[in-house]
Design an enzyme around this catalytic site. Structure first.
Site, PDB file in Angstrom:
ATOM      1  N   GLY A  33       0.832  -1.213   0.000  1.00 23.90           N
ATOM      2  CA  GLY A  33       0.000   0.000   0.000  1.00 23.90           C
ATOM      3  C   GLY A  33       0.858   1.251   0.000  1.00 23.90           C
ATOM      4  O   GLY A  33       2.044   1.216  -0.323  1.00 23.90           O
ATOM      5  N   PHE A  35       3.179   4.092   1.394  1.00 18.51           N
ATOM      6  CA  PHE A  35       4.206   4.021   2.433  1.00 18.51           C
ATOM      7  C   PHE A  35       3.782   4.801   3.680  1.00 18.51           C
ATOM      8  O   PHE A  35       3.324   5.941   3.594  1.00 18.51           O
ATOM      9  CB  PHE A  35       5.539   4.576   1.911  1.00 18.51           C
ATOM     10  CG  PHE A  35       6.681   4.287   2.835  1.00 18.51           C
ATOM     11  CD1 PHE A  35       7.450   3.156   2.683  1.00 18.51           C
ATOM     12  CD2 PHE A  35       6.950   5.132   3.902  1.00 18.51           C
ATOM     13  CE1 PHE A  35       8.483   2.867   3.564  1.00 18.51           C
ATOM     14  CE2 PHE A  35       7.976   4.851   4.794  1.00 18.51           C
ATOM     15  CZ  PHE A  35       8.742   3.722   4.620  1.00 18.51           C
ATOM     16  N   GLY A  36       3.943   4.175   4.842  1.00 19.28           N
ATOM     17  CA  GLY A  36       3.636   4.854   6.107  1.00 19.28           C
ATOM     18  C   GLY A  36       2.408   4.310   6.809  1.00 19.28           C
ATOM     19  O   GLY A  36       2.181   4.623   7.977  1.00 19.28           O
ATOM     20  N   GLY A  37       1.608   3.527   6.089  1.00 14.08           N
ATOM     21  CA  GLY A  37       0.503   2.826   6.749  1.00 14.08           C
ATOM     22  C   GLY A  37      -0.746   3.659   6.979  1.00 14.08           C
ATOM     23  O   GLY A  37      -0.864   4.805   6.526  1.00 14.08           O
ATOM     24  N   THR A  38      -1.678   3.058   7.722  1.00 14.27           N
ATOM     25  CA  THR A  38      -3.024   3.616   7.892  1.00 14.27           C
ATOM     26  C   THR A  38      -3.022   4.926   8.660  1.00 14.27           C
ATOM     27  O   THR A  38      -3.619   5.917   8.226  1.00 14.27           O
ATOM     28  CB  THR A  38      -3.911   2.584   8.634  1.00 14.27           C
ATOM     29  OG1 THR A  38      -3.942   1.390   7.862  1.00 14.27           O
ATOM     30  CG2 THR A  38      -5.321   3.108   8.831  1.00 14.27           C
ATOM     31  N   CYS A  39      -2.375   4.963   9.820  1.00 11.66           N
ATOM     32  CA  CYS A  39      -2.455   6.143  10.695  1.00 11.66           C
ATOM     33  C   CYS A  39      -2.022   7.394   9.956  1.00 11.66           C
ATOM     34  O   CYS A  39      -2.717   8.413   9.963  1.00 11.66           O
ATOM     35  CB  CYS A  39      -1.604   5.917  11.938  1.00 11.66           C
ATOM     36  SG  CYS A  39      -1.379   7.407  12.929  1.00 11.66           S
ATOM     37  N   HIS A 449      -7.208  25.351  39.731  1.00  8.97           N
ATOM     38  CA  HIS A 449      -8.515  26.013  39.724  1.00  8.97           C
ATOM     39  C   HIS A 449      -8.418  27.244  38.852  1.00  8.97           C
ATOM     40  O   HIS A 449      -7.453  27.989  38.977  1.00  8.97           O
ATOM     41  CB  HIS A 449      -8.917  26.412  41.152  1.00  8.97           C
ATOM     42  CG  HIS A 449     -10.223  27.131  41.191  1.00  8.97           C
ATOM     43  ND1 HIS A 449     -11.422  26.482  41.028  1.00  8.97           N
ATOM     44  CD2 HIS A 449     -10.508  28.451  41.311  1.00  8.97           C
ATOM     45  CE1 HIS A 449     -12.404  27.371  41.080  1.00  8.97           C
ATOM     46  NE2 HIS A 449     -11.876  28.577  41.252  1.00  8.97           N
TER      47      HIS A 449
END
Ligand code: NDP
Length: 466
Positions: A33, A35-39, A449
């Site tokens: 696929g 380069f570098g993948g899904t993320c 706070h």
């Protein structure tokens, strides 16, 4: 057959395994696929780059209740898209070039491979490869349900929806999980009419019931939400739009410009022919690994065969893949001192609107555990609107739900819906990871706070422990 010291299948988290240790050793990096993948390319990173402007657009709408009249005068979809992908594509391109051209010891195969043995495989082009150590980091892909018309060009997955040329006027999203919720937010905020069709009666159903119910109600205020329905068919109209026929009690039909399918992701083990190579698979197709991320065959770990990320864990989260990559990176080079991965307190966030963040057990899971192990559970739900920052926001929907062991105060789960939930959950993740009980966590440190984190402090104090 070409021999390597290390072969890595998948250039996402797998890419990080090529450390200086491997200089002078032969490494194959294989990815069919981008380069570098899904993320990097189609997942976490580009979606969040769309979510941020979507939040700004939503803010313009919500500012009115605070007396600020902002007008959303337009959304430059192409400019947003091109800004995002000019950055993403360059990172992918540069990463590819570094591996392909600049590291002498690394060979990049841009192809899919099929296993022929436990540590040997063949590329689509027919090249046979064997390695002493093999890491399977091949990820997952969008599941396409068997619906007539699912292959129409107007039907997208998260792989392609972010590259549309035009912002659709009408979008049908099939599914009600993480991906559906994030894209409903993006397209809805930018002005598309969103119809979301989900199989069951609740969105984000894998999460705690309180979150699922609250989010489903909020979703219905923002988008058209059709529950307990699936899509029976999709057909192309003459004007290029899509006609969808829904399957369910209402039997609705509607016309939209594009369809996004987000009904889950499947591990890429079928593409790898992992079963034919005898590797053990879970019922959902994931590789079976032991605590050290070694892949099992016939119930036993195969020496030198590792897996990480979506191809083997059930979380499908980049931070889990990264953690496992660090473990595998160590184990590859320290066979005498293997480390185990830690999946005890895995958090997740859904960058939708309102944002959702979770860690640990749901209330139902905690009650089941308590019954099995003989302890009592205590639960606290604290509204954002009960704190000063919540007043500032005039917030009426956000909440923090904490679940703890009543006797010990050990936090079992945290479930947050609301502004920046992904950030304000972090002290709870830290407390759980380092074994702090609720009382110590609440009283042993300052809480700023009037920051929004006070809602976490107050939820901790509300737990009836001891
Ligand atoms: P999910 O598993 O989260 O959700 C799938 C959804 O699709 C469920 O709501 C399910 O319904 C519904 N569904 C299944 N089949 C059909 C059908 N035929 N018709 C209508 N609805 C259907 O899948 P996603 O694709 O959203 O995400 C996959 C994974 O990717 C997630 O589990 C997550 O781990 C990861 N991810 C993480 C993100 C993050 O960390 N921020 C962002 C995006 C993805 P039902 O209610 O019946 O189960």
């Amino acid at each position: 057959m070409t021999h390597y010291d290390l072969a890595i299948i998948g250039s996402g988290s797998g890419n990080s395994l090529i450390t200086p240790y491997w200089d002078g050793r032969k490494v194959a990096l294989i990815d069919g696929g981008v380069f570098g993948g899904t993320c990097l390319n189609v997942g976490c990173i580009p979606t969040k780059m769309f979510v941020f402007p979507a939040e700004l657009a939503t803010g313009a709408r919500e500012a009115r209740r605070l007396g600020i009249e902002l007008e959303l005068r337009g959304v430059q979809w192409r400019a947003i898209r091109d800004r995002i992908f000019s950055r993403i594509d360059a990172i992918s391109r540069d990463g590819r070039q570094y591996r392909a051209d600049e590291l002498e010891n690394v060979t990049l195969y841009e192809d899919y491979v099929r296993f022929t043995g436990a540590k040997s495989f063949v590329t689509g082009a027919g090249e046979e490869i064997h390695a002493d150590q093999v890491v399977i980091a091949a990820g997952s892909r969008a599941l396409l349900p068997d619906i007539p018309g699912i292959t129409l060009p107007q039907v997208h997955t998260s792989d392609t929806i972010m590259r549309l040329d035009e912002l659709p006027k009408r979008i049908l999203i099939i599914g009600g999980g993480y991906i559906a919720a994030e894209f409903a937010h993006i397209f809805g905020a930018f002005g598309s009419a969103v119809t979301l069709v989900n199989r069951s009666g609740g969105l984000l159903r894998s999460l705690d019931d309180t979150v699922s119910e609250a989010f489903t109600a909020e979703a219905a205020r923002q988008w058209e939400v059709v529950l307990d329905h699936t899509v029976a068919s999709l057909t192309s109209n003459d004007d290029g739009s899509v006609h969808a026929v829904l399957d369910g009690a209402q039997g609705r039909e509607l016309d939209v410009d594009v369809v996004l399918v987000a009904v889950g992701r499947v591990p890429n083990t079928d593409r790898l022919a992992a079963a034919a190579a005898g590797l053990d698979l879970e019922a959902d197709g994931r590789l079976v690994v032991d605590g050290f991320q070694r892949v099992l065959r016939n119930g036993s770990p195969v020496d030198g065969l590792w897996a990480l990320g979506d191809v083997s864990n059930r979380f499908q989260l980049k931070h889990v893949a990264n953690h496992e990559a660090r473990i595998v990176s160590h184990n590859l080079t320290h066979p005498e001192d293997l480390r185990a991965s830690d999946h005890r307190f895995v958090p997740a966030a859904v960058f939708t609107h309102p944002q959702v963040a979770v860690v640990g057990l749901t209330e139902a899971e905690a009650l089941a555990k308590a019954e099995a192990e003989g302890f009592e559970v205590t639960v606290a739900v604290q509204q954002y609107g009960s704190t000063a920052f919540g007043w500032a926001m005039e917030d009426t929907t956000g909440f923090v739900k904490l679940i703890a062991n009543q006797h010990t105060g050990t936090i079992l789960g945290a479930h947050i819906m609301g502004h920046e939930a992904s950030m304000i959950i972090q002290p709870v993740i830290q407390g759980m990871s380092f074994g702090l009980d609720a009382q110590t966590m609440a009283t042993g440190q300052y809480w700023i706070h009037p920051a929004l984190t006070e809602v976490v402090e107050n939820a901790l104090l509300s737990l009836k422990t001891g």
